[in-house]
Scaffold this motif. Structure first.
Motif, PDB file in Angstrom:
ATOM      1  N   ALA A  49       0.783  -1.250   0.014  1.00  0.00           N
ATOM      2  CA  ALA A  49       0.193  -0.120   0.314  1.00  0.00           C
ATOM      3  C   ALA A  49       0.844   0.962   0.016  1.00  0.00           C
ATOM      4  CB  ALA A  49      -1.069  -0.068   1.198  1.00  0.00           C
ATOM      5  N   ALA A  50       1.757   0.958   0.836  1.00  0.00           N
ATOM      6  CA  ALA A  50       3.428   2.512   0.589  1.00  0.00           C
ATOM      7  C   ALA A  50       3.761   2.462  -0.328  1.00  0.00           C
ATOM      8  CB  ALA A  50       4.032   2.409   2.389  1.00  0.00           C
ATOM      9  N   ARG A  51       3.569   1.489  -0.961  1.00  0.00           N
ATOM     10  CA  ARG A  51       4.657   1.253  -2.606  1.00  0.00           C
ATOM     11  C   ARG A  51       3.395   2.488  -3.453  1.00  0.00           C
ATOM     12  NH1 ARG A  51       6.398  -3.563  -4.275  1.00  0.00           N
ATOM     13  NH2 ARG A  51       6.721  -2.461  -6.828  1.00  0.00           N
ATOM     14  N   ALA A  52       1.692   1.991  -3.143  1.00  0.00           N
ATOM     15  CA  ALA A  52       1.390   2.161  -4.253  1.00  0.00           C
ATOM     16  C   ALA A  52       0.814   3.207  -4.342  1.00  0.00           C
ATOM     17  CB  ALA A  52      -0.290   1.255  -4.012  1.00  0.00           C
ATOM     18  N   TRP A  53       0.989   4.089  -3.083  1.00  0.00           N
ATOM     19  CA  TRP A  53       0.631   5.700  -2.719  1.00  0.00           C
ATOM     20  C   TRP A  53       2.379   6.459  -3.079  1.00  0.00           C
ATOM     21  CZ3 TRP A  53      -3.511   8.038  -1.222  1.00  0.00           C
ATOM     22  CH2 TRP A  53      -2.923   9.395  -1.286  1.00  0.00           C
ATOM     23  N   SER A  54       3.069   5.911  -2.507  1.00  0.00           N
ATOM     24  CA  SER A  54       4.374   6.402  -3.483  1.00  0.00           C
ATOM     25  C   SER A  54       4.568   6.480  -4.629  1.00  0.00           C
ATOM     26  CB  SER A  54       5.325   5.429  -2.687  1.00  0.00           C
ATOM     27  OG  SER A  54       6.403   6.314  -4.133  1.00  0.00           O
ATOM     28  N   LEU A  55       3.771   5.630  -5.625  1.00  0.00           N
ATOM     29  CA  LEU A  55       3.753   5.365  -7.472  1.00  0.00           C
ATOM     30  C   LEU A  55       2.656   7.175  -7.683  1.00  0.00           C
ATOM     31  CD1 LEU A  55       3.863   4.705  -9.841  1.00  0.00           C
ATOM     32  CD2 LEU A  55       1.768   2.797  -9.213  1.00  0.00           C
ATOM     33  N   ALA A  56       1.364   6.737  -7.014  1.00  0.00           N
ATOM     34  CA  ALA A  56       0.121   8.256  -7.133  1.00  0.00           C
ATOM     35  C   ALA A  56       0.858   9.093  -6.736  1.00  0.00           C
ATOM     36  CB  ALA A  56      -1.306   7.700  -6.000  1.00  0.00           C
ATOM     37  N   GLU A  57       1.934   9.364  -6.166  1.00  0.00           N
ATOM     38  CA  GLU A  57       2.078  10.227  -5.730  1.00  0.00           C
ATOM     39  C   GLU A  57       3.075  11.326  -6.867  1.00  0.00           C
ATOM     40  OE1 GLU A  57       2.816  11.194  -1.324  1.00  0.00           O
ATOM     41  OE2 GLU A  57       4.634   9.845  -1.705  1.00  0.00           O
ATOM     42  N   GLN A  58       3.971   9.854  -7.361  1.00  0.00           N
ATOM     43  CA  GLN A  58       5.006  10.739  -8.350  1.00  0.00           C
ATOM     44  C   GLN A  58       4.096  10.983  -9.494  1.00  0.00           C
ATOM     45  OE1 GLN A  58       7.599   7.214  -9.679  1.00  0.00           O
ATOM     46  NE2 GLN A  58       7.531   6.724  -6.973  1.00  0.00           N
ATOM     47  N   ALA A  59       2.802  10.013  -9.890  1.00  0.00           N
ATOM     48  CA  ALA A  59       1.787  10.676 -11.044  1.00  0.00           C
ATOM     49  C   ALA A  59       1.092  11.953 -10.921  1.00  0.00           C
ATOM     50  CB  ALA A  59       0.698   8.903 -10.953  1.00  0.00           C
ATOM     51  N   LEU A  60       0.980  12.147  -9.899  1.00  0.00           N
ATOM     52  CA  LEU A  60       0.300  13.629  -9.513  1.00  0.00           C
ATOM     53  C   LEU A  60       1.914  14.670 -10.461  1.00  0.00           C
ATOM     54  CD1 LEU A  60      -1.793  14.998  -8.597  1.00  0.00           C
ATOM     55  CD2 LEU A  60      -0.944  15.074  -6.711  1.00  0.00           C
ATOM     56  N   GLU A  61       2.639  13.888  -9.083  1.00  0.00           N
ATOM     57  CA  GLU A  61       3.125  14.869  -9.847  1.00  0.00           C
ATOM     58  C   GLU A  61       4.407  15.365 -11.828  1.00  0.00           C
ATOM     59  OE1 GLU A  61       7.311  14.702  -6.879  1.00  0.00           O
ATOM     60  OE2 GLU A  61       8.600  14.715  -8.832  1.00  0.00           O
ATOM     61  N   ARG A  62       3.371  14.250 -11.984  1.00  0.00           N
ATOM     62  CA  ARG A  62       3.584  14.681 -13.342  1.00  0.00           C
ATOM     63  C   ARG A  62       2.561  14.614 -13.940  1.00  0.00           C
ATOM     64  NH1 ARG A  62       8.754   9.641 -14.914  1.00  0.00           N
ATOM     65  NH2 ARG A  62       9.931  10.162 -12.380  1.00  0.00           N
ATOM     66  N   GLN A  63       1.809  14.833 -13.531  1.00  0.00           N
ATOM     67  CA  GLN A  63       0.288  15.171 -14.447  1.00  0.00           C
ATOM     68  C   GLN A  63      -0.118  13.912 -14.690  1.00  0.00           C
ATOM     69  OE1 GLN A  63      -2.607  16.724 -13.680  1.00  0.00           O
ATOM     70  NE2 GLN A  63      -1.272  16.901 -11.897  1.00  0.00           N
TER      71      GLN A  63
END
Ligand code: MG
Length: 297
Positions: A49-63
């Motif tokens: 779940a923590a890895r999934a969240w970190s991926l979500a944060e990266q995706a948000l950063e790159r839109q």
């Protein structure tokens, strides 16, 4: 960390007002989580779940793989639970008292948790209509509840380890046909008609769960506040619920435990305020947001 189930059944994350499609983000950013659904994420555990969240944060950063929450119509977090929803009855004292006043029952707190279940087929998402079943009930009622989602399963879980088994929580409306509840003695049918378990819109991970005293559980019907309490008012708290439920019975990843409803249900008013076609019922649980459903004929 907030997760949801997208229209296509796949895993999403909610960051502020932005929803990230995690399966699309995995492909776009060449990350391999090997997780496609929220049910799989719950089973995979906190590290994933923590890895999934970190991926979500990266995706948000790159839109990338991003949409506004207003453009998303999430499904229920776990649209097809693997078994019945486990539910606590009479777990807030003021609710025990309002029911006792109407049913001429004892108004003291139950000595042991009252446990019943709802059929998996009752689950619907935020926004989906709640059928009023006029041929079967004239006493359709709402119950705002905080529902726990079990992460790591287990049996004979001691109270002090209970929270380690909770993946997170969501909002549920334990829709109940009061006449059927009375007629059939056991509550299963009264609480299991299709559409009687609206759930969502998101699951809040345990790591960002506020203290129980800071979690409000509320219900509004057509904008009128009917129920309002905090999650520290439970008669049987989360450690006790999980230790009792798991005593000799294995809890499974993805199990849903509805923890009971505060005072202010429709049957508690004089005259009663049952749900009618055309009503809109909203359950709000701090962190989860609004679980909003229309009632239809
Ligand atoms: Mg209930």
């Amino acid at each position: 960390m907030k997760f949801l189930t997208l229209e296509n059944g796949q895993l999403g994350a909610l960051l502020g007002d932005t929803v990230v499609d995690l399966v699309a983000a995995e492909a776009a950013l060449s990350v391999d989580l090997s997780i496609e659904t929220l049910a799989e994420l719950v089973t995979a555990g906190d590290a994933v779940a923590a890895r999934a969240w970190s991926l979500a944060e990266q995706a948000l950063e790159r839109q990338c793989a991003c949409r506004s929450m207003s453009e998303v119509t999430p499904l229920a977090p776990i649209p097809e639970p693997r078994r019945n929803i486990l539910c606590l009855g009479k777990n807030y004292l003021e609710h025990v008292q309002e029911v006792a006043a109407k049913m001429k029952q004892a108004s003291r707190a139950p000595r042991r948790p009252i446990i019943f279940t709802k059929a998996t087929t009752a689950v619907i998402a935020a926004g989906e209509p709640i059928p009023s079943y006029p041929d079967y009930t004239q006493k359709l009622d709402y119950e705002a509840e905080l529902a726990l989602i079990i992460g790591t399963g287990g049996r004979d879980i001691p109270p002090e380890q209970a929270w380690e088994h909770v993946f997170g929580y969501t909002a549920m409306n334990d829709i109940s046909a009061r006449d059927l509840q009375k007629e059939h003695l056991q509550w299963f049918r009264a609480k299991s008609l299709d559409g009687f378990a609206p759930m969502g819109p998101v699951v809040v991970h345990r790591s960002v769960m506020p203290a129980p005293a800071d979690i409000e559980v509320q219900c509004f019907v057509n904008g009128e506040q009917r129920q309002s309490s905090t999650f520290d008012q439970l008669i049987f708290d989360v450690p006790e619920i999980i230790s009792v439920l798991s005593a000799g019975m294995t809890l499974l990843p993805g199990d849903i435990i509805a923890t009971g409803t505060p005072a202010g249900v429709g049957m508690g008013f004089t005259p009663p305020k049952y749900l009618q076609p055309g009503d809109e019922v909203v359950v709000e649980v701090t962190g989860v947001g609004a679980l909003r459903n229309p009632v239809v004929r």
